[in-house]
Design an enzyme around this catalytic site. Sequence first.
Site, PDB file in Angstrom:
ATOM      1  N   CYS A 107      -3.394   7.633   4.759  1.00 35.42           N
ATOM      2  CA  CYS A 107      -3.235   7.209   3.371  1.00 35.42           C
ATOM      3  C   CYS A 107      -4.524   7.363   2.590  1.00 35.42           C
ATOM      4  O   CYS A 107      -4.511   7.429   1.360  1.00 35.42           O
ATOM      5  CB  CYS A 107      -2.740   5.765   3.315  1.00 35.42           C
ATOM      6  N   GLU A 159       0.866  -1.179   0.000  1.00 30.25           N
ATOM      7  CA  GLU A 159       0.000   0.000   0.000  1.00 30.25           C
ATOM      8  C   GLU A 159       0.896   1.221   0.000  1.00 30.25           C
ATOM      9  O   GLU A 159       1.663   1.432   0.947  1.00 30.25           O
ATOM     10  CB  GLU A 159      -0.913   0.022   1.225  1.00 30.25           C
TER      11      GLU A 159
END
Length: 525
Positions: free
Chosen positions: A298, A259
Amino acid sequence: MTSTPLLSNFFAGRWQDGTGNGSTLLDPVLGTSLVRVSSAGLNLAEGFAFAREQGGAALRALTYKQRAALLGDIVKVLQANRDAYYEIATANCGTTNKDSAVDIDGAIFTLGYYTKQGEALGDATLLLDGERIRVAKDPVFQTQHIMSPTRGVALFINAFNFPSWGLWEKAAPALLSGVPVIVKPATATAWLTQRMVKDVVDAGILPAGALSVVCGSSAGLMDQLQPFDVVSFTGSAETARIIRSHPAVAQRSVRCNIEADSLNSALLDPAAAAGDEAFNLLVSEVVREMTVKSGQKCTAIRRIFVPRALFDAAAEAIGAKLAKTTVGNPRNETTRMGALVSREQFDSVTAGIAHLQTEAETLFDGRSAALVDADPSVAACVAPVLLGHRQPMQAKVLHEVEVFGPVATLMAYDSEEQAYELIRRGEGSLVASVYSCDPAFIARAAIALADSHGRVHAISPDVAAMQSGHGNVMPMSLHGGPGRAGGGEELGGLRALGFYHRRSAVQGSTAALDVLMASGAPFKP
């Protein structure tokens, strides 16, 4: 010698201190030393072998239901020590209690969710993937796909922004699957991760080798990975490239989940009007995403797309709400937004804003306001900044660079199709949110954006009071995204277990498959 206490690593089934001075963790508001971490001198081969051979064997000897019970016991331990975690988060992460809850309570909720998921799998020891398939004309010979826990270790290399949730959202499905965990938290905020692991270890919940923590440098960790291990990384695209090119992944086919960077978007329906419900929902969500955890998520909104006619109204409404955000010491009850995690991150965000400003106009800049109870020369505090671009088709940097802080850019669009094209210039993101009163528009937007996003979050007036938030990652929904976002997948209910299992097709007689199926539970993600 320094008087700052050193945090121990739990590795190879015992507590071990790293050698040397290590790295000192600081209070990002006060600048004071908190604790030190070091992984120097650890016998990495010993620790990985112990986790594989001892921790893995012990976990695989249990059923899913039994492993779920272990997760439930971890939940109880974390709840009992919750106040201490909040204190650590304030000191080491610079977060307000409200922001700490996203990390700490979010982790506990995720563990609780997988506890229930595991309980539902019952006394099975493997997962059945689909129905039997006839292989020959005679139905006595068939195929059954199964999923069994990998006989390796799960290495987690985590980011600095979620030291609690980042551990447990990965560890919950790994441990439930029967795979031992070695976590290497980001150095800057490693204290909370280490403390949580310590509390679980001290409680004696898990088998020896099932959970390990290595604080400090990550040097040599990837070298220890073997073909049946897995590695999961959250962090920068630059580090992700290093991991993907490591021989463990490139040559030994270690399964890898990434990620990375993500330029997440918010899209307002072209039929919206200034001040209507959809408009107000977008404004509120943008402000929340810019300020929760100081924008260090994020999944935070980085680009905001509104119809051209609403550009000025949106800029004014968002700026007015941002102006009410007090920034500074999270210990002061009047503070609404705390610090970034370090002065290094402060410098990075400040430079990033300047870089974005080479293309964008500045619509709101809160950095001139005084900090609450904090010295601006010491504290890693950055007030919210809203940038804008009225011709985003001409922009380049704004669609390429993510600034990991309380920063977002408002952009005008002229048509629905143009909005989708602009959003896709992010080259793959974790989440896009859509704001509309029209179910038909929401459906069109979801279809248009699903291929380039791990999640499409639709906010309409009928779900406004219950929607989980653009940036909140819920364990029953997929977390991950294609392209720039890393191409990985986490969570999504039982889908998360797939990363820690190996799929195999067993071809045999009906009688043999009957016996096999008695050991499995249906896997229907």
